[in-house]
Design a protein around this motif. Sequence first.
Motif, PDB file in Angstrom:
ATOM      1  N   ALA A 125     -13.593  13.115  -8.810  1.00 16.29           N
ATOM      2  CA  ALA A 125     -12.356  13.442  -9.542  1.00 16.29           C
ATOM      3  C   ALA A 125     -11.164  12.695  -8.947  1.00 16.29           C
ATOM      4  N   HIS A 126     -11.085  12.625  -7.622  1.00 14.35           N
ATOM      5  CA  HIS A 126      -9.947  11.950  -7.002  1.00 14.35           C
ATOM      6  C   HIS A 126      -9.963  10.452  -7.287  1.00 14.35           C
ATOM      7  N   GLN A 127     -11.171   9.861  -7.255  1.00 15.16           N
ATOM      8  CA  GLN A 127     -11.257   8.421  -7.553  1.00 15.16           C
ATOM      9  C   GLN A 127     -10.827   8.162  -8.988  1.00 15.16           C
ATOM     10  N   GLU A 128     -11.297   9.031  -9.909  1.00 15.24           N
ATOM     11  CA  GLU A 128     -10.950   8.859 -11.317  1.00 15.24           C
ATOM     12  C   GLU A 128      -9.431   8.985 -11.514  1.00 15.24           C
ATOM     13  N   ARG A 130      -6.931   6.159 -12.947  1.00 17.99           N
ATOM     14  CA  ARG A 130      -6.120   6.408 -14.145  1.00 17.99           C
ATOM     15  C   ARG A 130      -4.654   6.102 -13.903  1.00 17.99           C
ATOM     16  N   ASN A 131      -4.173   6.461 -12.700  1.00 18.09           N
ATOM     17  CA  ASN A 131      -2.748   6.289 -12.417  1.00 18.09           C
ATOM     18  C   ASN A 131      -2.475   4.980 -11.693  1.00 18.09           C
ATOM     19  N   ASP A 132      -3.481   4.108 -11.637  1.00 19.06           N
ATOM     20  CA  ASP A 132      -3.306   2.786 -11.046  1.00 19.06           C
ATOM     21  C   ASP A 132      -2.844   2.875  -9.596  1.00 19.06           C
ATOM     22  N   GLU A 133      -3.396   3.845  -8.870  1.00 14.69           N
ATOM     23  CA  GLU A 133      -3.047   3.998  -7.461  1.00 14.69           C
ATOM     24  C   GLU A 133      -4.165   3.427  -6.599  1.00 14.69           C
ATOM     25  N   GLU A 134      -3.863   3.382  -5.304  1.00 18.22           N
ATOM     26  CA  GLU A 134      -4.884   2.954  -4.354  1.00 18.22           C
ATOM     27  C   GLU A 134      -5.991   4.013  -4.326  1.00 18.22           C
ATOM     28  N   LEU A 135      -7.242   3.608  -4.177  1.00 22.74           N
ATOM     29  CA  LEU A 135      -8.325   4.594  -4.118  1.00 22.74           C
ATOM     30  C   LEU A 135      -8.151   5.438  -2.859  1.00 22.74           C
TER      31      LEU A 135
END
Lengths: 118, 135
Positions: free
Chosen positions: A78-81, A85-90
């Motif tokens: 869920a955190h990776q997704e 989605r928000n174009d953040e760093e993994l």
Amino acid sequence: MREPAWRRTGTMPDYRFSLANERTFLAWVRTALALLAGAVAIDQLAPEIAPPVVRIILCMVLALIGAVLAVVSYRRWAHQEQAMRNDEELPHSWLMLGMTIVVSLAAIVFAVLIMVRP
Amino acid sequence: MGATHAPARDPGLQPERTALAWRRTVMSAIIASVLIWRGWIQALAGTQTAAESASLIGQGSPAHIVGLGICAVVASVTTIILVMCSVVRIRLLHAGVGVLESSAHITVPTLMVRTASAAIVALALATMCAMALGI
């Protein structure tokens, strides 16, 4: 069924990234299943590996780690997704280091038990 | 312009690889639950395990056998749930191969990931109960 709110934010990632994330989740799930199968297998097939109480405790710890790992792998997915989605760093995760330590420790403990077995 | 427009195809075979990953996961779950069944069947057959057991309940007593039976049934139910998730997911993946340009059709539903994760937790609990009962 409606997707949770976080799955409707940001932009939908490239399907290849989503599928890769799903496969990573499944790989962790298989690791959890391997821990469960390993715990029962040791308990059933190698009952003389250690005194019964020690054996049960070790197998219980393995199975418990399997249960925790199943929950952690969902949270990680869920955190990776969300990050994609928000174009953040993994997000950084201690899961890999943690599981490396768990597997190494288990290997050392069972190796010692096999060696000292009368 | 005689070339027919080939259907979109992922050169990395990502949907196919994901389908195989689900199959492998189901196989792992089957192995884990078969081992629990083995313990129950041995208890039913009255086979004394080689070592003295750390069982909380006397081996061969009705409570022991019924307890192990419940664990085996729970393990099977979780495995069946995983098989159903996998069947639905593989069908979705195969359907999504034709419409790769719309990611919405091929990404995994959140419910499915949650269900799979919960099924493993339930399987882990059944495993722990079976071991506590002393297979």
